[in-house]
Design an enzyme around this catalytic site. Structure first.
Site, mmCIF file in Angstrom:
data_model
loop_
_atom_site.group_PDB
_atom_site.id
_atom_site.type_symbol
_atom_site.label_atom_id
_atom_site.label_comp_id
_atom_site.label_asym_id
_atom_site.label_seq_id
_atom_site.Cartn_x
_atom_site.Cartn_y
_atom_site.Cartn_z
ATOM 1 N N ARG A 179 -8.145 12.450 12.073
ATOM 2 C CA ARG A 179 -6.697 12.195 12.122
ATOM 3 C C ARG A 179 -5.927 13.478 11.810
ATOM 4 O O ARG A 179 -6.319 14.278 10.972
ATOM 5 C CB ARG A 179 -6.331 11.071 11.144
ATOM 6 C CG ARG A 179 -6.960 9.725 11.526
ATOM 7 C CD ARG A 179 -6.588 8.629 10.558
ATOM 8 N NE ARG A 179 -5.157 8.314 10.631
ATOM 9 C CZ ARG A 179 -4.547 7.446 9.823
ATOM 10 N NH1 ARG A 179 -5.246 6.826 8.865
ATOM 11 N NH2 ARG A 179 -3.262 7.215 9.935
ATOM 12 N N GLY A 232 -4.657 7.365 5.007
ATOM 13 C CA GLY A 232 -3.713 8.339 5.550
ATOM 14 C C GLY A 232 -2.659 8.718 4.530
ATOM 15 O O GLY A 232 -2.263 9.882 4.443
ATOM 16 N N ARG A 289 -5.616 2.552 18.424
ATOM 17 C CA ARG A 289 -5.290 1.123 18.354
ATOM 18 C C ARG A 289 -4.892 0.531 19.717
ATOM 19 O O ARG A 289 -5.184 -0.639 19.992
ATOM 20 C CB ARG A 289 -4.174 0.881 17.328
ATOM 21 C CG ARG A 289 -4.697 1.013 15.909
ATOM 22 C CD ARG A 289 -3.653 0.824 14.840
ATOM 23 N NE ARG A 289 -4.312 0.553 13.555
ATOM 24 C CZ ARG A 289 -3.703 0.585 12.381
ATOM 25 N NH1 ARG A 289 -2.385 0.856 12.313
ATOM 26 N NH2 ARG A 289 -4.374 0.327 11.275
ATOM 27 N N ARG A 301 2.715 5.962 -3.059
ATOM 28 C CA ARG A 301 3.845 6.848 -3.376
ATOM 29 C C ARG A 301 4.083 6.881 -4.895
ATOM 30 O O ARG A 301 4.214 7.925 -5.513
ATOM 31 C CB ARG A 301 5.125 6.363 -2.702
ATOM 32 C CG ARG A 301 5.279 6.769 -1.260
ATOM 33 C CD ARG A 301 6.388 5.998 -0.593
ATOM 34 N NE ARG A 301 6.628 6.478 0.767
ATOM 35 C CZ ARG A 301 5.842 6.203 1.805
ATOM 36 N NH1 ARG A 301 4.736 5.473 1.649
ATOM 37 N NH2 ARG A 301 6.141 6.678 3.009
ATOM 38 N N LYS A 326 0.848 -1.207 0.000
ATOM 39 C CA LYS A 326 0.000 0.000 0.000
ATOM 40 C C LYS A 326 0.871 1.240 0.000
ATOM 41 O O LYS A 326 0.634 2.198 -0.753
ATOM 42 C CB LYS A 326 -0.893 -0.011 1.242
ATOM 43 C CG LYS A 326 -1.658 1.262 1.514
ATOM 44 C CD LYS A 326 -1.039 2.065 2.672
ATOM 45 C CE LYS A 326 -1.277 1.447 3.991
ATOM 46 N NZ LYS A 326 -0.908 2.281 5.145
ATOM 47 N N SER A 327 1.894 1.239 0.821
ATOM 48 C CA SER A 327 2.753 2.420 0.964
ATOM 49 C C SER A 327 3.502 2.723 -0.319
ATOM 50 O O SER A 327 3.594 3.881 -0.739
ATOM 51 C CB SER A 327 3.730 2.217 2.113
ATOM 52 O OG SER A 327 3.028 2.122 3.335
ATOM 53 N N LYS A 377 -9.307 -2.092 3.259
ATOM 54 C CA LYS A 377 -8.454 -0.891 3.207
ATOM 55 C C LYS A 377 -7.107 -1.239 2.574
ATOM 56 O O LYS A 377 -6.546 -0.500 1.792
ATOM 57 C CB LYS A 377 -8.257 -0.303 4.604
ATOM 58 C CG LYS A 377 -7.551 1.036 4.607
ATOM 59 C CD LYS A 377 -7.571 1.683 5.982
ATOM 60 C CE LYS A 377 -7.109 3.106 5.949
ATOM 61 N NZ LYS A 377 -5.638 3.219 5.865
ATOM 62 N N ASP A 430 3.018 -0.670 12.878
ATOM 63 C CA ASP A 430 1.819 -1.273 12.279
ATOM 64 C C ASP A 430 1.650 -2.721 12.706
ATOM 65 O O ASP A 430 0.582 -3.307 12.503
ATOM 66 C CB ASP A 430 1.884 -1.204 10.747
ATOM 67 C CG ASP A 430 1.484 0.163 10.227
ATOM 68 O OD1 ASP A 430 1.445 0.344 8.997
ATOM 69 O OD2 ASP A 430 1.218 1.069 11.046
HETATM 70 O O1 LIG Z 1 4.138 6.428 4.834
HETATM 71 C C1 LIG Z 1 3.455 5.370 4.859
HETATM 72 O O2 LIG Z 1 3.212 4.690 3.848
HETATM 73 C C2 LIG Z 1 2.949 4.891 6.177
HETATM 74 C C3 LIG Z 1 3.435 5.439 7.327
HETATM 75 C C4 LIG Z 1 3.023 5.007 8.671
HETATM 76 O O3 LIG Z 1 2.176 5.971 9.229
HETATM 77 P P1 LIG Z 1 2.585 6.835 10.549
HETATM 78 O O4 LIG Z 1 3.961 7.382 10.300
HETATM 79 O O5 LIG Z 1 1.521 7.880 10.606
HETATM 80 O O6 LIG Z 1 2.571 5.873 11.694
HETATM 81 C C5 LIG Z 1 2.296 3.663 8.646
HETATM 82 O O7 LIG Z 1 1.613 3.460 9.886
HETATM 83 C C6 LIG Z 1 1.305 3.597 7.510
HETATM 84 O O8 LIG Z 1 0.676 2.307 7.487
HETATM 85 C C7 LIG Z 1 1.952 3.818 6.158
HETATM 86 C C1 LIG Z 2 -1.819 3.573 9.722
HETATM 87 C C2 LIG Z 2 -2.109 2.908 8.616
HETATM 88 O O1 LIG Z 2 -2.530 3.465 7.441
HETATM 89 P P1 LIG Z 2 -2.625 4.960 6.947
HETATM 90 O O2 LIG Z 2 -2.008 5.849 8.004
HETATM 91 O O3 LIG Z 2 -1.835 4.969 5.661
HETATM 92 O O4 LIG Z 2 -4.086 5.237 6.753
HETATM 93 C C3 LIG Z 2 -2.010 1.427 8.504
HETATM 94 O O5 LIG Z 2 -2.143 0.915 7.356
HETATM 95 O O6 LIG Z 2 -1.813 0.772 9.557
#
Ligand SMILES: O=C(O)C1=C[C@@H](OP(=O)(O)O)[C@@H](O)[C@H](O)C1
Ligand SMILES: C=C(OP(=O)(O)O)C(=O)O
Length: 449
Positions: free
Chosen positions: A144, A116, A366, A50, A45-46, A432, A335
């Site tokens: 958030r 996020g 969480r 990106r 996902k990350s 998600k 995570d």
């Molecule tokens: O940059 C990213 O892809 C992510 C950063 C992290 O968030 P945080 O830095 O807000 O914890 C992680 O928890 C999220 O699942 C993905």
């Molecule tokens: C925090 C997470 O996701 P995001 O912040 O990208 O919504 C996650 O996938 O655990």
């Protein structure tokens, strides 16, 4: 717990790529014997979000193989298409024709769902262009934090008007490009604020130095961002031991990339092997990855598992009794805190997880929610500001409430792979990042009704 006391999921954030699991809850039954499989896992996902956003900002057409198709990537693609970016999807390949930082649609309403990464990566990309856009997200995404990122973008010329809670979505962003100079930003609550600013920094009109104030949670995600920028032809100058990054004005160049599997998702399957004294090999990944959740493997070894680290696979072999009796910092790989809480339920001594206060700002609080759910199972837990201690013990089956949090559902399901009668409400929330999670569990022999 009756249905009325369940957390109300935000169904609007579920995308057409959501799983088929729309029922109110599912019931899990452990497999008849140890799980023993070699599997593949969908894209990160990350990395997917990106690559999509950078490709959209680039000059030229990029090809991204191995993208994740889930709610988070759906809303990313949806937003980019609304901005006028041409994106075609064929199976798990995305072809993106970049707009060079000039968004064709200069006025639009954008929806990021519960993602996020989109909520934090899109604003900078927009601020680098010209236009006025309204951004909104799920009910949880509206809670958030965004303020550190938006404060930095405002300092560089963006105009932000909050139409809901200050510092959060929904908001209107008006931009005429980013100024150069110097800007300071904190990553103590989320690394995504840093990543969201860095992604846009090359498009500032003059050289820009980003100063990072203090420590960054899950810092590896910032390094993943810098690596992805490099893949698209931009060379950030990292200075002061990583606390400053200097950018000369530049434009991303189109690229052809194959994205790694999602290591956070891999963690659930490796943990299944750990819990069932089984074996799970995942192809297409190695411990050379930058994804921080790979840290789980060292802790699985500490708990008595065997880890085989291949050049293009990682295999976990479980053990009859998981070892506990330790404290582990989750700062780099938070995570997996929920995964660790599920594993700790079956250890031979308590396990304490620390340095994870920021996950209270994730898809739910969480720490509080996982303590509440383990308590429902009759497990003794101690909650701290930055973590928890799980005391292993007998589990009483119950209906568990994931609070619209994919990781809560996926982690708590691990307990159901060990103990019959565990029920998980709103299983569709896994969409998600892993829409087919419960189908995958069923394929591994776990009963899912
Ligand atoms: O940059 C990213 O892809 C992510 C950063 C992290 O968030 P945080 O830095 O807000 O914890 C992680 O928890 C999220 O699942 C993905
Ligand atoms: C925090 C997470 O996701 P995001 O912040 O990208 O919504 C996650 O996938 O655990």
């Amino acid at each position: 717990m009756n249905e009325t006391s369940l957390h109300l999921a935000d169904q609007a954030a579920r995308s057409p790529w959501s799983a088929s699991h729309q029922q109110a809850h599912i019931q899990l039954t452990p497999a008849a014997g140890p799980i023993d499989q070699t599997i593949n896992v969908s894209g990160s996902k990350s990395l997917t979000n990106r690559a999509l956003i950078i490709a959209a900002m680039a000059n030229g057409t990029s090809r991204l193989d191995g993208i994740l198709k889930s709610d988070d990537s759906y809303w990313c693609i949806d937003s980019l298409k609304k901005l006028g970016v041409s994106i075609t999807i064929d199976q798990t390949t995305a072809t993106v024709t970049g707009v060079g930082g000039k968004w064709p649609v200069e006025q639009e309403e954008l929806y990021v769902g519960a993602a996020g990464t989109v909520a934090r990566f899109l604003p900078g990309a927009l601020a680098a262009g010209n236009g006025t856009w309204r951004l909104d997200g799920s009910r949880r995404m509206q809670e958030r934090p965004l303020a550190p990122l938006l404060g930095a973008l405002s300092a560089l010329g963006a105009q932000i008007d909050y139409t809901g809670q200050p510092g959060c979505l929904p908001l209107t962003l008006s931009a005429n490009g980013l100024q150069g100079g110097e800007v300071t930003i904190s990553g103590s609550v989320s690394s995504q604020f840093i990543s969201g600013l860095l992604l846009a920094a090359p498009y500032a009109k003059d050289p820009l130095i980003v100063h990072i104030d203090g420590t960054v949670v899950q810092r590896d995600y910032v390094d993943m961002t810098l690596e992805m920028m490099h893949a698209f032809g931009v060379e950030p100058l990292v200075q002061n031991g990583g606390q400053s990054v200097r950018f000369e004005p530049a434009t991303y160049k189109a690229a052809a990339l194959t994205l790694e599997p999602d290591v956070s998702t891999c963690g659930y399957f490796w943990s299944l092997a750990a819990l069932t004294n089984g074996r799970i090999r995942i192809n297409g990944i190695s411990t050379a990855t930058r994804q921080p959740d790979i840290e789980l493997l060292d802790t699985l070894e500490r708990m008595g598992c065997t880890v085989v680290r291949g050049d293009d696979f990682v295999e976990v072999r479980g053990t009859a009794q998981l070892k506990g009796g330790f404290t582990v910092s989750m700062k780099r790989w938070s995570d997996q805190t929920l995964t660790m809480a599920a594993l700790a339920t079956f250890a031979d001594a308590p396990i304490t997880m620390t340095d994870a206060a920021h996950i209270r700002h994730h898809e739910c609080d969480r720490i509080s929610v996982v303590c509440e759910q383990l308590h429902k199972l009759g497990i003794k837990v101690e909650e701290y500001a930055d973590g928890l201690t799980v005391h292993p013990g007998p589990v009483t089956p119950a209906l568990l409430d994931p609070h619209d949090d994919h990781r809560m559902a996926m982690a708590l399901a691990l307990i159901g792979a060990k103990i019959p009668g565990i029920r998980i409400a709103d299983p569709g929330c896994v969409a998600k990042t892993c829409p087919d999670y419960f189908e995958r569990l069923s394929d591994l022999g776990i009963g899912v009704e």
